[in-house]
Design an enzyme around this catalytic site. Structure first.
Site, short mmCIF file in Angstrom:
data_model
loop_
_atom_site.label_atom_id
_atom_site.label_comp_id
_atom_site.label_asym_id
_atom_site.label_seq_id
_atom_site.Cartn_x
_atom_site.Cartn_y
_atom_site.Cartn_z
N ASN A 195 67.23 26.09 42.03
CA ASN A 195 66.54 27.38 42.04
C ASN A 195 65.02 27.12 42.00
OD1 ASN A 195 65.18 29.67 41.00
ND2 ASN A 195 67.12 30.55 40.39
N HIS A 209 60.63 29.28 40.05
CA HIS A 209 59.47 29.07 39.18
C HIS A 209 58.35 28.26 39.82
CE1 HIS A 209 61.29 31.52 36.32
NE2 HIS A 209 62.33 30.73 36.15
N HIS A 222 65.90 33.93 43.65
CA HIS A 222 66.17 35.28 43.13
C HIS A 222 65.04 36.17 43.61
CE1 HIS A 222 67.10 37.88 39.28
NE2 HIS A 222 67.08 38.59 40.39
N ARG A 264 63.54 39.24 43.10
CA ARG A 264 63.58 40.32 42.11
C ARG A 264 62.95 41.58 42.68
NH1 ARG A 264 64.53 38.43 36.53
NH2 ARG A 264 64.05 40.58 36.02
N ARG A 324 58.22 39.30 41.10
CA ARG A 324 57.31 38.57 40.20
C ARG A 324 57.16 37.11 40.60
NH1 ARG A 324 60.86 38.41 34.69
NH2 ARG A 324 60.72 40.65 34.96
N GLU A 354 70.12 35.27 45.02
CA GLU A 354 70.43 36.09 43.83
C GLU A 354 69.69 37.41 43.97
OE1 GLU A 354 69.13 34.11 40.36
OE2 GLU A 354 70.52 32.46 40.59
N THR A 403 67.01 36.53 33.56
CA THR A 403 68.29 37.24 33.54
C THR A 403 68.91 37.10 32.15
OG1 THR A 403 68.53 36.50 35.81
CG2 THR A 403 70.44 37.53 34.81
N GLU A 444 79.92 33.17 39.04
CA GLU A 444 79.05 32.18 38.41
C GLU A 444 79.04 32.51 36.92
OE1 GLU A 444 75.00 32.03 39.83
OE2 GLU A 444 74.37 30.80 38.13
N HIS A 460 72.38 28.79 34.31
CA HIS A 460 71.40 29.43 33.45
C HIS A 460 71.13 28.59 32.21
CE1 HIS A 460 68.78 32.49 31.82
NE2 HIS A 460 68.79 33.02 33.02
N1 PXP Z 1 71.96 31.55 37.72
C1 PXP Z 1 71.45 32.80 37.66
C2 PXP Z 1 72.35 33.93 38.01
C3 PXP Z 1 70.12 33.03 37.32
O1 PXP Z 1 69.64 34.29 37.28
C4 PXP Z 1 69.29 31.93 37.04
C5 PXP Z 1 67.84 32.15 36.73
O2 PXP Z 1 67.20 32.69 37.83
C6 PXP Z 1 69.84 30.65 37.13
C7 PXP Z 1 71.19 30.48 37.43
C8 PXP Z 1 69.03 29.42 36.85
O3 PXP Z 1 68.67 29.42 35.51
P1 PXP Z 1 67.59 28.38 34.98
O4 PXP Z 1 66.30 28.68 35.69
O5 PXP Z 1 67.53 28.64 33.53
O6 PXP Z 1 68.10 27.01 35.33
#
Ligand code: PXP
Length: 243
Positions: free
Chosen positions: A7, A10, A43, A45, A49, A70, A101, A151, A191
Site C-alpha cells: 500500500n 503514505h 486507498h 479516500r 488526503r 480500496e 481505517t 480481507e 492493517h
Molecule cells: N487493508 C486496509 C483495508 C486498509 O485500509 C489499510 C490501510 O490503508 C491497510 C490494509 C494497510 O494498513 P497499514 O498501512 O497499517 O499497513
C-alpha cells in the site's frame, strides 16, 4: 506462498504535506514491484488526503502486477472503479475524522447496498473484496453478499504486544479464516502489520494475500523502499536472509 500487496498511500501522504510532486507513489509502486511485491494497493479516500485521482490513473498505467483499489462503498467511488477497472476493489468503511481505517465494514447492516455494488463491479471483471473484522457474522454476510474474498482486519491484533489478549485476537482471526474457507471465500488480511507481527499471520496457510503499507513506507525512510519490501517478504516467508 503468501502474496504481498504494498500500500503506497503514505508516500502520497508525505507529498500532500507540501502539495508538491515528490515523493511520487507511482515510483514507489515501481520500486516495490522490483523488490518482489505481488501487487499494489491504494486507498482513494473521499477526502483525497493522500492518493489523488491522477495517482490512480498513473499507477494503473505503469504497474506490471495487479492493482487493488480500496474505497468506500459510495456511488462516486463505484463510478471511478468502473472507469478505471482495477484488478480488485476492496470495500472499506470510511469516516472523515479517522486517522486510518478504524474497523471492518459492517456488512450485516448493509447487505442489499453491497449486493448492488457487487452487481456492477463483478460483471466488469473486477474482483470484489470486503474488509471485515474477524467476526463470523460479518464473514457469513460477506458470503451472502457474493464477495469473492474477504480481507480480515488485523488492526486490533497489531496493537497488542503479547500475552493472553494477543492469543485471543489471533484465535478470532483463525476462526474467521476457518469460516471463510468453509464458505468458499478467499482470505486476505491487513492493517497495522510490521516485520514482527506479520509472522504469526503469515503462518496461517489459508491467508493468501497481505496488504501492508505504513510500516513499509516508514522503514523505507531509513533503508529505502526496495529494502523495506524485501525485508517484509523475508519476514513473511520466515527467512532471515535478504531476498
Ligand atoms: N487493508 C486496509 C483495508 C486498509 O485500509 C489499510 C490501510 O490503508 C491497510 C490494509 C494497510 O494498513 P497499514 O498501512 O497499517 O499497513
Amino acid at each position: 506462498m503468501t502474496r504481498l500487496f504494498i500500500n503506497v498511500d503514505h508516500v502520497a501522504t508525505i507529498r500532500e504535506a507540501r502539495k508538491t510532486l515528490e515523493p511520487d507513489p507511482v515510483i514507489a509502486a515501481q520500486i516495490a514491484e522490483r523488490a518482489g511485491a505481488d501487487g499494489i494497493t491504494i486507498h482513494l479516500r473521499e477526502d483525497r488526503r493522500h492518493i489523488q485521482d491522477h495517482d490512480l490513473e498513473r499507477i494503473q498505467a505503469v504497474i506490471q502486477t495487479k492493482l487493488n483499489l480500496e474505497m468506500a462503498p459510495v456511488e462516486e467511488m463505484v463510478q471511478i472503479a468502473l472507469k478505471s477497472r482495477p484488478y480488485q476493489v476492496s470495500l472499506v468503511p470510511e469516516k472523515r475524522q479517522e486517522i486510518t481505517t478504524e474497523g471492518g465494514l459492517d456488512v450485516c447492516s448493509q447487505e442489499e447496498h453491497l449486493k448492488k455494488i457487487r452487481d456492477r463491479l463483478q460483471p466488469a471483471g473486477i474482483l470484489f473484496s470486503l474488509f471485515v473484522d474477524p467476526d463470523s457474522r460479518q464473514v457469513e454476510a460477506a458470503k451472502r453478499v457474493g464477495a469473492d474474498s474477504i480481507e480480515i482486519n488485523t488492526g486490533p491484533y497489531s496493537e497488542l504486544q503479547n500475552g493472553n489478549e494477543l492469543e485471543v485476537e489471533l484465535g478470532k482471526i483463525r476462526d474467521a479464516v476457518t469460516t471463510a474457507r468453509r464458505l468458499g471465500l478467499k482470505v486476505f488480511a491487513g492493517h497495522g502489520l510490521n516485520n514482527e507481527n506479520v509472522k504469526a499471520i503469515a503462518r496461517i496457510p489459508e491467508i493468501e494475500e497481505l496488504n501492508i503499507g505504513h510500516n513499509i513506507v516508514a522503514r523505507a525512510i531509513y533503508c529505502g523502499m526496495e529494502q523495506a519490501v524485501r525485508d517484509m517478504i523475508c519476514a513473511i516467508n520466515g527467512s532471515s536472509e535478504p531476498a
